[in-house]
Design a protein around this motif. Structure first.
Motif, PDB file in Angstrom:
ATOM      1  N   VAL A  46      33.072  65.425  65.977  1.00 36.72           N
ATOM      2  CA  VAL A  46      34.338  64.853  65.527  1.00 36.72           C
ATOM      3  C   VAL A  46      34.405  64.684  64.012  1.00 36.72           C
ATOM      4  CG1 VAL A  46      34.768  63.702  67.720  1.00 36.72           C
ATOM      5  CG2 VAL A  46      33.549  62.484  65.916  1.00 36.72           C
ATOM      6  N   ARG A  47      33.297  64.938  63.321  1.00 34.70           N
ATOM      7  CA  ARG A  47      33.295  64.841  61.854  1.00 34.70           C
ATOM      8  C   ARG A  47      33.684  66.146  61.180  1.00 34.70           C
ATOM      9  NH1 ARG A  47      27.180  63.242  61.768  1.00 34.70           N
ATOM     10  NH2 ARG A  47      27.345  65.008  63.155  1.00 34.70           N
ATOM     11  N   SER A  48      33.762  67.233  61.954  1.00 29.77           N
ATOM     12  CA  SER A  48      34.037  68.541  61.357  1.00 29.77           C
ATOM     13  C   SER A  48      35.524  68.704  61.023  1.00 29.77           C
ATOM     14  CB  SER A  48      33.599  69.667  62.300  1.00 29.77           C
ATOM     15  OG  SER A  48      34.479  69.767  63.381  1.00 29.77           O
ATOM     16  N   ALA A  49      35.785  69.497  60.012  1.00 30.66           N
ATOM     17  CA  ALA A  49      37.170  69.769  59.598  1.00 30.66           C
ATOM     18  C   ALA A  49      37.926  70.521  60.695  1.00 30.66           C
ATOM     19  CB  ALA A  49      37.178  70.562  58.302  1.00 30.66           C
ATOM     20  N   SER A  50      37.237  71.417  61.401  1.00 33.58           N
ATOM     21  CA  SER A  50      37.917  72.177  62.449  1.00 33.58           C
ATOM     22  C   SER A  50      38.356  71.264  63.598  1.00 33.58           C
ATOM     23  CB  SER A  50      37.041  73.313  62.966  1.00 33.58           C
ATOM     24  OG  SER A  50      35.867  72.806  63.572  1.00 33.58           O
ATOM     25  N   PHE A  51      37.555  70.262  63.918  1.00 34.44           N
ATOM     26  CA  PHE A  51      37.942  69.320  64.966  1.00 34.44           C
ATOM     27  C   PHE A  51      39.171  68.526  64.537  1.00 34.44           C
ATOM     28  CE2 PHE A  51      38.043  65.273  67.114  1.00 34.44           C
ATOM     29  CZ  PHE A  51      37.777  65.595  68.427  1.00 34.44           C
ATOM     30  N   ALA A  52      39.165  68.036  63.314  1.00 32.16           N
ATOM     31  CA  ALA A  52      40.299  67.255  62.807  1.00 32.16           C
ATOM     32  C   ALA A  52      41.570  68.099  62.806  1.00 32.16           C
ATOM     33  CB  ALA A  52      40.002  66.736  61.403  1.00 32.16           C
ATOM     34  N   GLY A  53      41.455  69.350  62.387  1.00 33.44           N
ATOM     35  CA  GLY A  53      42.616  70.240  62.382  1.00 33.44           C
ATOM     36  C   GLY A  53      43.164  70.486  63.764  1.00 33.44           C
ATOM     37  N   GLU A  54      42.277  70.720  64.730  1.00 31.79           N
ATOM     38  CA  GLU A  54      42.712  70.958  66.108  1.00 31.79           C
ATOM     39  C   GLU A  54      43.321  69.693  66.706  1.00 31.79           C
ATOM     40  OE1 GLU A  54      43.461  72.948  69.697  1.00 31.79           O
ATOM     41  OE2 GLU A  54      43.162  73.637  67.652  1.00 31.79           O
ATOM     42  N   ALA A  55      42.754  68.541  66.420  1.00 27.50           N
ATOM     43  CA  ALA A  55      43.317  67.280  66.918  1.00 27.50           C
ATOM     44  C   ALA A  55      44.715  67.047  66.355  1.00 27.50           C
ATOM     45  CB  ALA A  55      42.397  66.114  66.561  1.00 27.50           C
ATOM     46  N   ARG A  57      46.780  69.406  65.317  1.00 28.64           N
ATOM     47  CA  ARG A  57      47.650  70.413  65.919  1.00 28.64           C
ATOM     48  C   ARG A  57      48.113  69.972  67.295  1.00 28.64           C
ATOM     49  NH1 ARG A  57      47.896  74.400  69.445  1.00 28.64           N
ATOM     50  NH2 ARG A  57      45.818  74.052  70.270  1.00 28.64           N
ATOM     51  N   GLN A  58      47.176  69.507  68.121  1.00 34.06           N
ATOM     52  CA  GLN A  58      47.528  69.081  69.473  1.00 34.06           C
ATOM     53  C   GLN A  58      48.405  67.825  69.456  1.00 34.06           C
ATOM     54  OE1 GLN A  58      44.175  68.880  72.153  1.00 34.06           O
ATOM     55  NE2 GLN A  58      43.371  70.847  71.429  1.00 34.06           N
ATOM     56  N   ALA A  59      48.121  66.902  68.538  1.00 36.81           N
ATOM     57  CA  ALA A  59      48.942  65.693  68.440  1.00 36.81           C
ATOM     58  C   ALA A  59      50.373  66.043  68.050  1.00 36.81           C
ATOM     59  CB  ALA A  59      48.338  64.723  67.433  1.00 36.81           C
ATOM     60  N   ALA A  60      50.527  67.016  67.147  1.00 39.22           N
ATOM     61  CA  ALA A  60      51.867  67.434  66.732  1.00 39.22           C
ATOM     62  C   ALA A  60      52.618  68.086  67.895  1.00 39.22           C
ATOM     63  CB  ALA A  60      51.779  68.407  65.551  1.00 39.22           C
ATOM     64  N   LEU A  61      51.922  68.871  68.706  1.00 37.23           N
ATOM     65  CA  LEU A  61      52.551  69.486  69.880  1.00 37.23           C
ATOM     66  C   LEU A  61      53.025  68.422  70.867  1.00 37.23           C
ATOM     67  CD1 LEU A  61      50.195  72.527  70.607  1.00 37.23           C
ATOM     68  CD2 LEU A  61      52.589  72.610  69.888  1.00 37.23           C
ATOM     69  N   ILE A  62      52.204  67.441  71.080  1.00 41.16           N
ATOM     70  CA  ILE A  62      52.570  66.372  72.012  1.00 41.16           C
ATOM     71  C   ILE A  62      53.755  65.578  71.469  1.00 41.16           C
ATOM     72  CG2 ILE A  62      51.785  64.183  73.024  1.00 41.16           C
ATOM     73  CD1 ILE A  62      48.969  65.511  73.148  1.00 41.16           C
ATOM     74  N   ALA A  63      53.714  65.269  70.182  1.00 43.50           N
ATOM     75  CA  ALA A  63      54.786  64.480  69.573  1.00 43.50           C
ATOM     76  C   ALA A  63      56.117  65.221  69.603  1.00 43.50           C
ATOM     77  CB  ALA A  63      54.415  64.119  68.140  1.00 43.50           C
ATOM     78  N   SER A  64      56.081  66.545  69.487  1.00 37.90           N
ATOM     79  CA  SER A  64      57.323  67.306  69.443  1.00 37.90           C
ATOM     80  C   SER A  64      57.842  67.673  70.837  1.00 37.90           C
ATOM     81  CB  SER A  64      57.141  68.577  68.618  1.00 37.90           C
ATOM     82  OG  SER A  64      56.254  69.461  69.273  1.00 37.90           O
ATOM     83  N   ALA A  65      57.043  67.479  71.873  1.00 37.05           N
ATOM     84  CA  ALA A  65      57.449  67.832  73.237  1.00 37.05           C
ATOM     85  C   ALA A  65      58.394  66.776  73.797  1.00 37.05           C
ATOM     86  CB  ALA A  65      56.219  67.959  74.131  1.00 37.05           C
TER      87      ALA A  65
END
Length: 85
Positions: A46-55, A57-65
């Motif tokens: 959870v400290r990696s930049a790729s994890f933060a980016g994916e989180a 991205r998914q949060a934005a998808l959920i928020a826009s749904a």
């Protein structure tokens, strides 16, 4: 290796002249005797930049749904309330 009986840990082993490998081996042997087995679990870093980016991205998808989609209705229908468990 000297095995002593202590109030908190009856299988305590004095470290004395034991090396790290011997101590770990002895610990594992005692745990197996107690009915345990070792496992290895890999989890996302959870400290990696790729994890933060994916989180994000998914949060934005959920928020826009839309909040009342068929999928959400299904999930709510099959989910138990926390107080019901």
């Amino acid at each position: 290796m000297k095995v002593t009986s202590l109030p908190r840990d009856p299988l305590h082993v004095t470290m004395g002249d034991m090396g790290v490998n011997e101590r770990v081996g002895e610990y594992r042997r005692r745990m197996r005797e107690r009915g345990f087995r070792p496992i290895q679990v890999w989890v996302p870093d959870v400290r990696s930049a790729s994890f933060a980016g994916e989180a994000q991205r998914q949060a934005a998808l959920i928020a826009s749904a839309a909040s009342a989609t068929e999928e959400q209705a299904f999930i709510e229908a099959v989910s138990a309330e926390w107080d019901d468990e």
